[in-house]
Design an enzyme around this catalytic site. Structure first.
Site, PDB file in Angstrom:
ATOM      1  N   GLN A 152      35.915  21.995  -7.811  1.00 17.21           N
ATOM      2  CA  GLN A 152      37.234  21.672  -7.261  1.00 17.21           C
ATOM      3  C   GLN A 152      38.011  20.854  -8.283  1.00 17.21           C
ATOM      4  O   GLN A 152      37.665  19.703  -8.554  1.00 17.21           O
ATOM      5  CB  GLN A 152      37.023  20.865  -5.976  1.00 17.21           C
ATOM      6  N   SER A 212      42.025  16.477  -9.044  1.00 14.85           N
ATOM      7  CA  SER A 212      42.447  15.199  -9.641  1.00 14.85           C
ATOM      8  C   SER A 212      42.807  15.358 -11.113  1.00 14.85           C
ATOM      9  O   SER A 212      42.233  16.168 -11.822  1.00 14.85           O
ATOM     10  CB  SER A 212      41.318  14.178  -9.521  1.00 14.85           C
ATOM     11  N   GLU A 223      36.458  18.958   4.112  1.00 19.23           N
ATOM     12  CA  GLU A 223      35.883  17.867   3.339  1.00 19.23           C
ATOM     13  C   GLU A 223      35.573  16.680   4.256  1.00 19.23           C
ATOM     14  O   GLU A 223      34.597  15.970   4.079  1.00 19.23           O
ATOM     15  CB  GLU A 223      36.849  17.462   2.220  1.00 19.23           C
ATOM     16  N   SER A 233      40.800   7.880  -0.821  1.00 20.93           N
ATOM     17  CA  SER A 233      40.054   6.614  -0.822  1.00 20.93           C
ATOM     18  C   SER A 233      40.071   5.957   0.556  1.00 20.93           C
ATOM     19  O   SER A 233      40.843   6.347   1.432  1.00 20.93           O
ATOM     20  CB  SER A 233      40.681   5.650  -1.831  1.00 20.93           C
TER      21      SER A 233
END
Ligand code: FAD
Lengths: 387, 330
Positions: free
Chosen positions: A128, A131, A246, A362
């Site tokens: 994936q 980021s 996820e 986060s």
């Protein structure tokens, strides 16, 4: 041939369990979860995935169009639960498959039909690539460009922290197809093969020494336009859909893994004092809360519901369970954790659990989502409202 | 299974019933048709009753009904003498020669003539006439719990209703093993978990309302990230505990019930820690409702094994080699 309707998840569980028990000795290599390197762990997981696929157990839960036998996420959840219950590892590639698989099926059925079975069966590795160095929590600021040129997109830019990236055959990426400041409105999802000229991948070593992640560089990489997942500029929706898995299925898998850690920790710890017992019991209880919550979320996903901002609670519970469990391991294994070379596996796991409150949104991002969209608290002053 | 709408209606009626706490909860619930409601969906109904009870800070002896029902002693009595918190899950009574030493808690005044009590390894029914009680006091006197601390004659026991201890269970068929105290504790723990979570949810609502209306430095304190994040964290803890309590019903084992109660207790502790901080001085004043929610949650946590006691017990079993049970989630 059986259809999913014929094989309830409970029958599936029973059949799978007896198969796993019958093959106990043949499956022994998959019992060790502390491989020396990440690559070895991935290889071991792929072998296990192949065995499960060839015996059909792993084909349940994936649609027939994608090489599966039908059924859905609940079959897969049972598979992981039973593997963990028998003390076996979960294929490393499945952590990623669970995040990317359903989104591929939904937004790119043609790609799923051709390629997904190879991924899920462990023949191929996908990673994936979301980021970027400048786009972490603020993912919508990503800059990797994809410009349409005939039948291709030409991709330039950089991804970072790509799990399994340096081993990957394909990268499920988010790229910018809109104007530089188009934020989430100008993002597309694109599946990029790593053997295309212009793709460079470098391992990125984690603090523990684990060679799990990578940096991916794209230098005018020509990607066929039929590798688009969803429509052009509709990538944010793909990412949001995928994030549900996820938060749901990935968390379910991690809870299985944590249950295994608790089992091994209890077996290794010699102490019987009440403080140790209490710490271990509490860690176990955080894993139970995660199990119950992510089961409910997976059930909703299986029913085709959108899970929405509530799933941020799952991610908070995941980070709590991961960090409480491995902090407990650190304390209960004193001083082996600090001094014993043989305790490297525990140290590595401890480091990895630190990331549970960082990756995939986060802890702060999750709390902000809950505060805004579930608790409806006043918006943070001066903060851009999520579009 | 009850659908959302029926459940909503049920919660409404329960809420109404609890606004003027009935002296005899068993009778009030019976008027509501509770037996049929339980027959339709016991987990949903029990969860609703105890969440509402926690939310409204009402005290009733509804928990007694849960235990008595589980034990199948509904035709004999409606009350329970619970073990003192110091004694965890009990017993609340021990034989001492020809006498019985009682130490326990009753949730409200004993108006019934009899009560269930865990006696040694068994479950007994005792006559309550002449049994003196006094207010428990302590952290949450508003709960109205009473302390029973007495020595009684063994002939106060109603023999026919003794489970275990050589007696015969009432209403138990030949060959069946009667539900024992462990089952009563499991049922009560699931109910207590829901009550603790009702209290915790209310604390989040109270704190949420406060931070929306209170302004400092020219803006609502609820717009400050650390304040928002504290409440979000409390919410996540409650969500996890709520899911686990639902699973404890599906799983059905005493182990799962214990886990659910412990996790609810931890969640409450997290919630009130954050709620007290974000409510500032107001949150610590007598007039503001938060302290009542703090008190009630901790008191409920103390009954039938605190979160900490349960963690210690479960951790001890894991250390002794128990494979970590995967709670059945349905
Ligand atoms: C082990 C691991 C595996 C990963 N695997 C992948 C992968 O496979 N694919 C992939 O695409 N990415 C992956 N990532 C990347 C991960 O998704 C990012 O690390 C994450 O999005 C956070 O971005 P960042 O690291 O740049 O941190 P930053 O965004 O710089 O955040 C640093 C700190 O600042 C805080 N912060 C940021 N913004 C705010 C705000 N608005 N309010 C309050 N606090 C804020 C964060 O909460 C955090 O605590 C992985 C990361 C790790 C650690």
């Amino acid at each position: 041939m059986l259809t999913a309707e014929d094989l309830s998840t409970e029958d599936y569980r029973a059949g799978l369990r007896s198969w796993l028990i019958e093959r106990q000795s043949a499956l022994a290599p998959y019992r060790s979860t502390h491989a020396a390197t990440h690559a070895e762990l991935v290889t071991l997981g792929r072998q296990l995935a192949r065995e499960l696929w060839d015996a059909d157990w792993k084909r349940w839960g994936w649609p027939r169009d994608a090489g599966g036998l039908g059924g859905g996420p609940l079959h897969r959840a049972v598979l992981y639960d039973e593997l963990g219950g028998q003390g076996l590892l979960l294929p490393e590639t499945d952590y990623v498959a669970e995040v990317l698989g359903d989104a591929t099926i939904r937004f790119a059925p043609e790609i799923a039909r051709k390629l997904l079975a190879d991924f899920v069966s462990g023949r191929e590795i996908w990673a994936q690539g979301f980021s970027e160095p400048e786009a972490g929590s603020d993912l919508a600021s990503l800059r990797t460009r994809a410009v349409r040129d005939g039948d291709d997109y030409v991709v330039s830019g950089q991804k970072i922290w790509t799990s399994n990236g340096y081993l990957a055959d394909r990268l499920f990426t988010l790229v910018r197809t809109g104007t530089p400041d188009s934020r989430h409105r100008g993002i597309s999802a694109l599946l990029i093969d790593t053997d295309i000229p212009g793709v460079t991948i470098r391992p990125l070593t984690y603090a523990s020494g684990l060679d799990e992640m990578a940096e991916c560089f794209f230098d005018d990489v020509r990607v066929p336009a039929d590798r688009l997942i969803g429509a052009e500029n509709a990538g944010w929706g793909v990412a949001m859909f995928l994030l549900q898995f996820e938060r749901g299925m990935y968390a379910w898998m991690r809870h299985v893994w944590l249950r295994g850690r608790i089992r091994e920790l209890a077996a290794q710890v010699k102490a019987t004092d009440t403080a140790s017992a209490e710490a271990l019991g509490r860690a176990y209880q955080t894993v139970c809360a995660l199990r119950a919550r992510s089961a409910a979320t997976v059930r909703r996903l299986a029913a085709g519901e959108m899970v929405g901002p509530e799933a941020s609670a799952d991610k908070v519970l995941l980070a709590t369970a991961e960090q409480t469990t491995l902090d407990t391991a650190r304390q209960l294994l004193f001083p082996a954790f600090e001094t014993d070379p043989a305790a490297e596996g525990w140290r590595s796991d401890w480091w990895y659990t630190r990331a549970a409150s960082v990756y995939g949104g986060s802890g702060e991002v999750q709390r902000t989502i809950l505060a805004d969209r579930v608790l409806h608290l006043p918006a943070e002053d001066g903060r851009e409202r999520k579009g | 299974m009850m659908d959302e709408e029926t459940l909503g209606l049920l919660r409404g009626s329960l809420r109404q019933l609890l606004t003027t706490p009935p002296a005899d909860i068993a009778a009030a619930l019976a008027d509501l048709g509770w037996a049929e409601v339980l027959a339709e969906d016991e987990p949903a109904a029990t969860t609703a009753l105890f969440e509402e009870q926690g939310d409204t800070l009402t005290t009733t002896a509804a928990l007694d009904g849960v235990a008595v029902g589980t034990l199948g002693l509904g035709s004999v009595t409606s009350r329970v003498i619970w073990p003192h918190p110091a004694d965890g899950t009990g017993p609340a009574a021990l034989r001492d020669g020809g006498r019985i030493r009682l130490r326990g808690i009753v949730l409200s005044a004993l108006t019934d003539e009899t009560a269930v009590v865990p006696l040694g390894d068994a479950v007994a029914v005792v006559r309550t006439g002449g049994l003196s009680t006094r207010p428990l006091g302590g952290l949450d006197p508003d709960a109205g719990w009473l302390l029973v601390d007495a020595a009684i004659d063994a002939d106060t026991l109603i023999d026919a209703a003794i489970h275990g201890d050589g007696g015969v269970g009432v209403g138990v068929g030949v060959g069946e093993s009667p539900p024992g105290w462990e089952d009563a504790v499991a049922a009560a723990r699931r109910a207590l978990a829901s009550e603790i979570l009702g209290v915790s949810r209310r604390a989040l609502i109270v704190a949420g309302d406060h931070v929306r209306s209170r302004k400092q430095f020219g803006r609502a304190i609820g717009s400050y990230q650390s304040v928002r994040h504290r409440l979000a964290e409390g919410h996540a803890a409650v969500v996890g505990a709520t899911a686990l309590t639902a699973s404890a019903w599906v799983d059905g084992t005493p182990w799962a019930a214990a886990t659910a109660k412990a996790v609810a207790g931890w969640a409450h502790a997290d919630v009130v820690r954050h709620a007290m901080q974000v409510c500032g001085g107001m949150g610590l004043s007598e007039e503001f409702p938060l302290h009542r929610l703090v008190r009630r949650g901790y008191l409920l946590d103390s009954l039938l094994g605190s979160a900490r006691m349960i963690a210690r017990e479960q951790g001890g079993e894991l250390l002794a080699g128990l494979d970590p049970p995967g709670i059945v989630v349905g």
